[in-house]
Design a protein around this motif. Structure first.
Motif, PDB file in Angstrom:
ATOM      1  N   ASP A 168      48.279 -53.929  12.587  1.00  0.00           N
ATOM      2  CA  ASP A 168      48.491 -55.032  11.658  1.00  0.00           C
ATOM      3  C   ASP A 168      47.676 -56.208  12.177  1.00  0.00           C
ATOM      4  O   ASP A 168      48.118 -56.959  13.051  1.00  0.00           O
ATOM      5  CB  ASP A 168      49.978 -55.381  11.590  1.00  0.00           C
ATOM      6  N   ASP A 214      46.732 -59.007  10.807  1.00  0.00           N
ATOM      7  CA  ASP A 214      47.280 -60.338  10.548  1.00  0.00           C
ATOM      8  C   ASP A 214      48.288 -60.712  11.635  1.00  0.00           C
ATOM      9  O   ASP A 214      48.293 -61.842  12.134  1.00  0.00           O
ATOM     10  CB  ASP A 214      47.939 -60.388   9.167  1.00  0.00           C
ATOM     11  N   LYS A 260      39.584 -57.641   8.465  1.00  0.00           N
ATOM     12  CA  LYS A 260      40.747 -56.890   8.005  1.00  0.00           C
ATOM     13  C   LYS A 260      41.987 -57.769   7.884  1.00  0.00           C
ATOM     14  O   LYS A 260      43.088 -57.257   7.721  1.00  0.00           O
ATOM     15  CB  LYS A 260      41.025 -55.731   8.972  1.00  0.00           C
ATOM     16  N   THR A 261      41.816 -59.098   7.964  1.00  0.00           N
ATOM     17  CA  THR A 261      42.941 -60.018   7.863  1.00  0.00           C
ATOM     18  C   THR A 261      42.899 -60.782   6.548  1.00  0.00           C
ATOM     19  O   THR A 261      41.855 -60.872   5.889  1.00  0.00           O
ATOM     20  CB  THR A 261      42.916 -61.044   9.011  1.00  0.00           C
ATOM     21  N   GLU A 262      44.036 -61.370   6.200  1.00  0.00           N
ATOM     22  CA  GLU A 262      44.085 -62.227   5.017  1.00  0.00           C
ATOM     23  C   GLU A 262      43.225 -63.472   5.191  1.00  0.00           C
ATOM     24  O   GLU A 262      42.769 -64.053   4.204  1.00  0.00           O
ATOM     25  CB  GLU A 262      45.532 -62.635   4.730  1.00  0.00           C
ATOM     26  N   ASN A 280      40.328 -63.590   5.953  1.00  0.00           N
ATOM     27  CA  ASN A 280      38.975 -63.372   5.460  1.00  0.00           C
ATOM     28  C   ASN A 280      38.817 -63.738   3.984  1.00  0.00           C
ATOM     29  O   ASN A 280      37.694 -63.844   3.480  1.00  0.00           O
ATOM     30  CB  ASN A 280      38.526 -61.929   5.693  1.00  0.00           C
ATOM     31  N   ASP A 281      39.934 -63.965   3.302  1.00  0.00           N
ATOM     32  CA  ASP A 281      39.838 -64.511   1.951  1.00  0.00           C
ATOM     33  C   ASP A 281      39.225 -65.901   1.985  1.00  0.00           C
ATOM     34  O   ASP A 281      38.643 -66.366   0.990  1.00  0.00           O
ATOM     35  CB  ASP A 281      41.230 -64.589   1.300  1.00  0.00           C
TER      36      ASP A 281
END
Length: 277
Positions: free
Chosen positions: A8, A10, A186-188, A190-191
């Motif tokens: 995970d 995040d 692969k993390t939020e 990166n949005d």
């Protein structure tokens, strides 16, 4: 054959959630910094809001020591290249180096998603250059988290700094640095960061060749999240294979929020390591 559980990412990069009263630290930093700034302004030892570029956040504070000037130290703040921190939260971290006769520059920089991480690298290079033009002598670099990443980038073969500036750098101490940016895709986060595979590789210090003969200490708190311990060891491990001086420190009892506190103490091992004392 067993299977490996998916990571995970995040959670791996979630710091304050795992620190007791972690979310109280930013307000504490701001209060400590404001008090120190006021003291330095009263003494006439603060050059505030020095411009180094066209963006509103392209400003740095330059704290000057009382007495003989021995060189320049630079602290680059973190916040995952996107959180709304700026130079005003970190002024108190200049105390340790100032006591030893070093001027200390603390820059702000424009944040993602308005700019890309690669743009921030360029900005930090401009900030260091501006400060170096104000202060003669050796340069010592440190930064925390994303700031640790940024100062490590300054001493790679693809640094935005000129050779003249690079040759003045005596020591670099990335604190809790992210040396390999690829997991962040692969993390939020990166949005907001908008990292792609190319930029992540080109901006990852651990994937780049360090400049020859640099002196680097990768520093991390021993109780930090496992991913930050891994990243710290990774940078030291890979760069130790090149023609430079590299070591790693895991400071006992320190987590991601308080690992920087040593910079405010003149005789703390972190300050002494940064200044080669």
């Amino acid at each position: 054959m067993g299977t490996t559980a998916a990571i995970d990412w995040d959670d791996a990069y979630s710091n304050f959630a795992y620190i007791p009263d972690g979310f109280e630290y930013p307000a504490r930093w701001l209060a400590q910094a404001a008090q120190f700034r006021e003291e330095m302004q009263e003494k006439g030892l603060l050059k505030a809001d020095v411009s180094y570029g066209p963006h509103a956040r392209n400003r740095l504070d330059l704290f000057m020591p009382w007495g003989d000037l021995k060189g320049l130290a630079v602290f680059v703040h973190g916040g995952y290249w996107m959180e709304d921190f700026d130079k005003s939260a970190w002024s108190h971290l200049a105390k340790g180096a100032l006591t030893h006769g070093f001027a200390v520059a603390v820059p702000s920089y424009a944040l993602c998603p308005e700019v890309r991480v690669s743009d921030i690298t360029v900005q930090v290079g401009l900030a260091i250059t501006r400060a170096a033009n104000e202060v003669s002598g050796p340069i010592h670099l440190t930064g925390h988290s994303a700031g640790g990443h940024l100062v490590a980038r300054m001493v790679t073969a693809t640094s935005p700094l000129t050779q003249a500036i690079r040759h003045r750098i005596r020591k670099t101490v990335p604190i809790s640095a992210i040396a390999d940016m690829r997991p962040l895709m692969k993390t939020e986060m990166n949005d907001t960061l908008h990292l792609d595979a190319v930029e992540a590789r080109l901006e990852s210090p651990a994937l780049l060749e360090p400049q020859e003969s640099i002196d680097v200490t990768a520093w991390v708190g021993a109780t930090e999240r496992p991913e930050f311990l891994r990243q710290n060891a990774l940078l030291a491990n890979i760069w130790s294979g090149f023609d430079c001086l590299v070591d790693a420190v895991e400071e006992p009892g320190k987590h991601h929020a308080n690992v920087i506190e040593g910079l405010s103490e003149p005789d703390h091992p972190l300050t002494r390591t940064l200044l080669c004392l």
